[in-house]
Motif scaffolding. Structure first.
Motif, PDB file in Angstrom:
ATOM      1  N   VAL A 111      62.286 -23.229  40.499  1.00  0.00           N
ATOM      2  CA  VAL A 111      61.584 -22.336  39.575  1.00  0.00           C
ATOM      3  C   VAL A 111      60.079 -22.413  39.794  1.00  0.00           C
ATOM      4  CG1 VAL A 111      61.112 -21.878  37.147  1.00  0.00           C
ATOM      5  CG2 VAL A 111      63.435 -22.428  37.879  1.00  0.00           C
ATOM      6  N   ALA A 112      59.535 -23.624  39.909  1.00  0.00           N
ATOM      7  CA  ALA A 112      58.101 -23.761  40.165  1.00  0.00           C
ATOM      8  C   ALA A 112      57.720 -23.124  41.494  1.00  0.00           C
ATOM      9  CB  ALA A 112      57.710 -25.240  40.153  1.00  0.00           C
ATOM     10  N   PHE A 113      58.552 -23.310  42.506  1.00  0.00           N
ATOM     11  CA  PHE A 113      58.285 -22.689  43.806  1.00  0.00           C
ATOM     12  C   PHE A 113      58.331 -21.173  43.701  1.00  0.00           C
ATOM     13  CE2 PHE A 113      59.655 -21.028  47.919  1.00  0.00           C
ATOM     14  CZ  PHE A 113      58.732 -21.606  48.771  1.00  0.00           C
ATOM     15  N   ALA A 114      59.292 -20.635  42.933  1.00  0.00           N
ATOM     16  CA  ALA A 114      59.400 -19.182  42.792  1.00  0.00           C
ATOM     17  C   ALA A 114      58.192 -18.611  42.062  1.00  0.00           C
ATOM     18  CB  ALA A 114      60.690 -18.826  42.049  1.00  0.00           C
ATOM     19  N   ILE A 115      57.704 -19.310  41.037  1.00  0.00           N
ATOM     20  CA  ILE A 115      56.514 -18.829  40.316  1.00  0.00           C
ATOM     21  C   ILE A 115      55.308 -18.808  41.250  1.00  0.00           C
ATOM     22  CG2 ILE A 115      54.914 -19.356  38.444  1.00  0.00           C
ATOM     23  CD1 ILE A 115      57.274 -20.502  36.893  1.00  0.00           C
ATOM     24  N   GLY A 116      55.106 -19.895  41.999  1.00  0.00           N
ATOM     25  CA  GLY A 116      53.995 -19.921  42.944  1.00  0.00           C
ATOM     26  C   GLY A 116      54.156 -18.911  44.067  1.00  0.00           C
ATOM     27  N   THR A 502      66.022 -26.335  24.470  1.00  0.00           N
ATOM     28  CA  THR A 502      64.992 -25.788  25.358  1.00  0.00           C
ATOM     29  C   THR A 502      64.384 -26.901  26.197  1.00  0.00           C
ATOM     30  OG1 THR A 502      63.352 -26.008  23.589  1.00  0.00           O
ATOM     31  CG2 THR A 502      64.434 -23.876  23.832  1.00  0.00           C
ATOM     32  N   THR A 503      64.143 -26.590  27.459  1.00  0.00           N
ATOM     33  CA  THR A 503      63.517 -27.529  28.383  1.00  0.00           C
ATOM     34  C   THR A 503      62.379 -26.821  29.115  1.00  0.00           C
ATOM     35  OG1 THR A 503      65.047 -26.967  30.178  1.00  0.00           O
ATOM     36  CG2 THR A 503      65.688 -28.767  28.707  1.00  0.00           C
ATOM     37  N   ILE A 504      61.698 -27.578  29.948  1.00  0.00           N
ATOM     38  CA  ILE A 504      60.622 -27.000  30.745  1.00  0.00           C
ATOM     39  C   ILE A 504      61.150 -25.887  31.644  1.00  0.00           C
ATOM     40  CG2 ILE A 504      58.974 -27.476  32.597  1.00  0.00           C
ATOM     41  CD1 ILE A 504      58.002 -28.502  29.992  1.00  0.00           C
ATOM     42  N   THR A 505      62.325 -26.077  32.221  1.00  0.00           N
ATOM     43  CA  THR A 505      62.876 -25.089  33.151  1.00  0.00           C
ATOM     44  C   THR A 505      63.247 -23.801  32.434  1.00  0.00           C
ATOM     45  OG1 THR A 505      63.701 -26.853  34.576  1.00  0.00           O
ATOM     46  CG2 THR A 505      64.693 -24.685  34.835  1.00  0.00           C
ATOM     47  N   THR A 506      63.924 -23.893  31.297  1.00  0.00           N
ATOM     48  CA  THR A 506      64.323 -22.674  30.588  1.00  0.00           C
ATOM     49  C   THR A 506      63.113 -21.877  30.131  1.00  0.00           C
ATOM     50  OG1 THR A 506      64.472 -23.906  28.500  1.00  0.00           O
ATOM     51  CG2 THR A 506      66.471 -23.732  29.838  1.00  0.00           C
ATOM     52  N   GLU A 507      62.081 -22.562  29.657  1.00  0.00           N
ATOM     53  CA  GLU A 507      60.879 -21.849  29.228  1.00  0.00           C
ATOM     54  C   GLU A 507      60.111 -21.287  30.410  1.00  0.00           C
ATOM     55  OE1 GLU A 507      59.862 -21.182  25.975  1.00  0.00           O
ATOM     56  OE2 GLU A 507      61.954 -21.785  25.751  1.00  0.00           O
ATOM     57  N   ALA A 508      60.111 -21.998  31.537  1.00  0.00           N
ATOM     58  CA  ALA A 508      59.402 -21.497  32.722  1.00  0.00           C
ATOM     59  C   ALA A 508      60.028 -20.208  33.219  1.00  0.00           C
ATOM     60  CB  ALA A 508      59.402 -22.559  33.819  1.00  0.00           C
ATOM     61  N   VAL A 509      61.366 -20.135  33.238  1.00  0.00           N
ATOM     62  CA  VAL A 509      62.033 -18.912  33.683  1.00  0.00           C
ATOM     63  C   VAL A 509      61.776 -17.776  32.706  1.00  0.00           C
ATOM     64  CG1 VAL A 509      64.271 -17.874  34.174  1.00  0.00           C
ATOM     65  CG2 VAL A 509      63.798 -20.197  34.927  1.00  0.00           C
ATOM     66  N   ILE A 522      51.094 -22.780  33.977  1.00  0.00           N
ATOM     67  CA  ILE A 522      51.117 -24.083  33.308  1.00  0.00           C
ATOM     68  C   ILE A 522      52.523 -24.673  33.333  1.00  0.00           C
ATOM     69  CG2 ILE A 522      50.850 -25.221  31.071  1.00  0.00           C
ATOM     70  CD1 ILE A 522      48.535 -23.308  30.512  1.00  0.00           C
ATOM     71  N   TYR A 523      53.500 -23.861  32.999  1.00  0.00           N
ATOM     72  CA  TYR A 523      54.874 -24.353  32.993  1.00  0.00           C
ATOM     73  C   TYR A 523      55.363 -24.630  34.407  1.00  0.00           C
ATOM     74  CZ  TYR A 523      55.496 -23.572  28.009  1.00  0.00           C
ATOM     75  OH  TYR A 523      55.402 -23.659  26.645  1.00  0.00           O
ATOM     76  N   GLY A 524      54.925 -23.828  35.378  1.00  0.00           N
ATOM     77  CA  GLY A 524      55.289 -24.108  36.755  1.00  0.00           C
ATOM     78  C   GLY A 524      54.714 -25.429  37.246  1.00  0.00           C
ATOM     79  N   ILE A 525      53.459 -25.720  36.875  1.00  0.00           N
ATOM     80  CA  ILE A 525      52.839 -26.986  37.274  1.00  0.00           C
ATOM     81  C   ILE A 525      53.590 -28.160  36.673  1.00  0.00           C
ATOM     82  CG2 ILE A 525      50.770 -28.399  36.983  1.00  0.00           C
ATOM     83  CD1 ILE A 525      49.134 -25.835  37.192  1.00  0.00           C
ATOM     84  N   LEU A 526      53.874 -28.085  35.377  1.00  0.00           N
ATOM     85  CA  LEU A 526      54.547 -29.192  34.719  1.00  0.00           C
ATOM     86  C   LEU A 526      55.971 -29.371  35.239  1.00  0.00           C
ATOM     87  CD1 LEU A 526      54.174 -31.351  32.590  1.00  0.00           C
ATOM     88  CD2 LEU A 526      55.056 -29.770  30.876  1.00  0.00           C
ATOM     89  N   GLN A 527      56.639 -28.276  35.530  1.00  0.00           N
ATOM     90  CA  GLN A 527      58.001 -28.384  36.038  1.00  0.00           C
ATOM     91  C   GLN A 527      58.053 -29.009  37.423  1.00  0.00           C
ATOM     92  OE1 GLN A 527      60.294 -25.740  37.887  1.00  0.00           O
ATOM     93  NE2 GLN A 527      62.199 -26.404  36.949  1.00  0.00           N
ATOM     94  N   GLY A 528      56.999 -28.793  38.209  1.00  0.00           N
ATOM     95  CA  GLY A 528      56.931 -29.432  39.515  1.00  0.00           C
ATOM     96  C   GLY A 528      56.339 -30.824  39.481  1.00  0.00           C
ATOM     97  N   LEU A 529      55.538 -31.122  38.430  1.00  0.00           N
ATOM     98  CA  LEU A 529      54.872 -32.419  38.359  1.00  0.00           C
ATOM     99  C   LEU A 529      55.839 -33.546  38.028  1.00  0.00           C
ATOM    100  CD1 LEU A 529      52.181 -33.976  38.397  1.00  0.00           C
ATOM    101  CD2 LEU A 529      51.952 -33.469  35.947  1.00  0.00           C
TER     102      LEU A 529
END
Length: 570
Positions: A111-116, A502-509, A522-529
């Motif tokens: 998900v973080a990769f897809a956002i970036g 709810t988790t970081i991944t569900t909110e990021a999507v 922000i959510y992409g960074i945290l999901q990858g961090l």
């Protein structure tokens, strides 16, 4: 104790697959008591309304073609890139650099990769800003995000899955003893390219069957990445089924169940076709293997750089977007920065991070204990769960399996959403941990354990003081893999949690589907961090676990000859 863990693994991770399959088969034929359809008349009067609705849906054939194209093409590209990277760099000076890059590349979730990726290749992305800065116009230029042909989705999946296949290939090549094969083939006049193509490939490909099938099944059924950068009109078949599943009218669930069953059948046919193609290439049409030295290296020593450059470009772009208050197109950099969005989302981020970490820690801890129990039971009793049965959650579409499990949970009274979500994470983490620890457990020298037992140690003392210590680096890496797999679970959390967990991944999507880019970043960074922290800690712990690395000095005899062989007197 080992027997209890073995039975617990069967109860938690194997037996639920049966009601999961029943939960998708029966609703597909319009048997769903929770929706008022509880009359199943038998095979002589099967209700095929769900399948009729699927096949009559406008654009369903294009959706199926998109899923097949993106899933198969991305998987084949990833497998080919993996082989070419290994062919050009294995046991060379640059190989250690590639190994160091694997961890951060694997730590970045899909998900973080897809956002970036969307921030990089969208019509207003950074690549198009660079083109505009060079004086070229990007008006009506094609885009790699949500393009109707799925080119961007294919490239993103291929780039993201290649590091996983490279990591799985490392243990496979160590089992093949590439150095001995290389020495033997070199004596017959083969160069490096010929050796890899005609000697190593026929042995490497069958052992990579399970990782490749997992990548292929994921590409066919991916939902979260396709929602962010995949085509929309029509969407891929998995996204279309996900949209059907989210319909508020329960009477339409047979259509979603029939679609999930069709997706499962489509994936099984694709996997069978891949197996048949492997047989044709390696067993039937073998002329290319015995045609002499005609192969040549198709990729250079730096051919892996595009796989590294794109993820490295994604990270700073996500950081810039998270602090950008004003960033007009085609400016290369933001004209105004602010931390307002971080401060605005900070309270929610703490709650989501806590939920994600609790789920990841609990599911990984339970899955790790079950995995160790299964492996120890196999070593002591020479009986184990068939590996193909363990790998079912990896090689069949998540959407199909989870639909059946979700329908099954409706028959259990009560709202135990946290329990169902945690259990679903265990179900998907367990195969990855088993795959990660199976090789180290098989390579462990059992004579060390027997020596400890002969010195008076109990089974537990011998395992804890000898076997655990020697396998500690692999255990830390497996824990990092399990935590990362749990953190990236989108469909299990959404479907079995019914939107209440709810988790970081569900909110990021959810935020990546049209909300503010700053919040999505922000959510992409945290999901990858979080996975990056886990992999970094695992590497640090494995390097400081007290196990001294073996010396690089070559011995004149092997371990077996040294222990069991006769002394060689001069």
């Amino acid at each position: 104790m080992i027997h209890v863990l073995f039975l617990s693994a069967i109860l938690l991770c194997i037996l639920p697959l049966l009601p999961g399959m029943a939960g998708i088969l029966l609703p597909a034929f319009s048997w769903l008591p929770v929706a008022g359809a509880s009359q199943f008349r038998g095979l002589d009067a099967v209700n095929l309304n769900g399948f009729h609705q699927v096949l009559s849906w406008p654009g369903v054939s294009q959706s199926i073609q998109l899923s097949l194209f993106t899933g198969i093409t991305s998987s084949v590209i990833a497998l080919a890139l993996t082989f070419f990277i290994l062919q050009a760099n294995w046991h060379k000076q640059g190989w250690q650099k590639i190994e160091r890059m694997l961890s951060p590349m694997l730590a970045m979730p899909h998900v973080a990769f897809a956002i970036g990726f969307a921030f990089l290749f969208s019509p207003t992305g950074w690549i198009y800003r660079v083109i505009e800065g060079l004086g070229f116009t990007t008006h009506n230029a094609p885009s790699l995000t949500q393009d109707p042909y799925g080119i961007g989705l294919t490239l993103a999946l291929a780039i993201k899955e290649t590091p996983f296949l490279v990591l799985m290939s490392v243990s496979v090549l160590k089992q093949l003893n590439v150095d001995r094969l290389y020495a033997s083939a070199s004596g017959l006049g083969y160069n490096r390219a010929n050796i890899w193509l005609k000697v190593i490939l026929p042995q490497w490909l069958p052992k990579m069957r399970l990782p490749f099938y997992a990548v292929l099944a994921f590409g066919l059924s991916v939902v979260d990445v396709a929602l962010i950068i995949g085509p929309t009109r029509p969407p891929t078949f998995s996204v279309l089924i996900w949209q059907w599943f989210n319909e508020p009218d329960l009477s339409l669930l047979p259509r979603a169940a029939a679609g999930a069953l069709c997706l499962l059948i489509l994936a099984l046919i694709t996997l069978a076709t891949a197996r048949f193609g492997e047989w044709l290439v390696l067993q039937r049409w073998r002329r290319w293997q015995i045609s002499g030295a005609k192969a040549r290296q198709l990729i250079g020593n730096t051919g892996y750089l595009p796989l590294v450059i794109i993820p490295l470009c994604i990270i700073p772009i996500l950081i810039m977007w998270s602090f950008a208050q004003r960033w007009r197109f085609p400016d290369m950099l933001p004209s105004r920065l602010s931390d307002r969005f971080w401060l605005q989302e900070l309270p929610t981020l703490w709650e989501l991070s806590f939920n994600s970490l609790v789920l990841a820690v609990i599911s990984t801890a339970i899955a790790l204990i079950l995995t160790i129990g299964c492996l120890e039971y196999r070593d002591r009793h020479q009986r184990s769960i068939p590996f193909w049965l363990i790998a079912i959650p990896m090689v069949i579409p998540q959407l199909s399996l989870l639909f059946g499990l979700q329908v099954t949970t409706h028959f259990i009274p009560g709202q135990h959403y946290w329990l169902w979500v945690c259990w679903s994470h265990i179900l998907f983490v367990f195969p990855y941990l088993y795959l990660a620890l199976d090789g180290p457990w098989r390579s462990f020298d059992v004579r060390l354990y027997q020596s400890a037992r002969s010195l008076g140690c109990t089974h537990w003392q011998a395992w804890w003081k000898v076997k655990r210590v020697l396998l500690q680096p692999s255990l830390w890496i497996a824990v990092a893999i399990g935590l990362s797999v749990s953190l990236t679970q989108y469909l299990p959390t959404q479907m079995l949690g019914a939107g209440r967990v709810t988790t970081i991944t569900t909110e990021a999507v959810a935020l990546a589907s049209g909300q503010d880019r700053r919040v999505s970043a922000i959510y992409g960074i945290l999901q990858g961090l979080l996975p990056f922290i886990f992999f970094s800690l695992a590497l640090f712990a494995s390097n400081h676990s007290g196990v001294r690395p073996q010396s690089n000095t070559k011995r004149s005899t092997s371990t077996d000859e040294f222990i069991c062989g006769k002394p060689n007197y001069k």
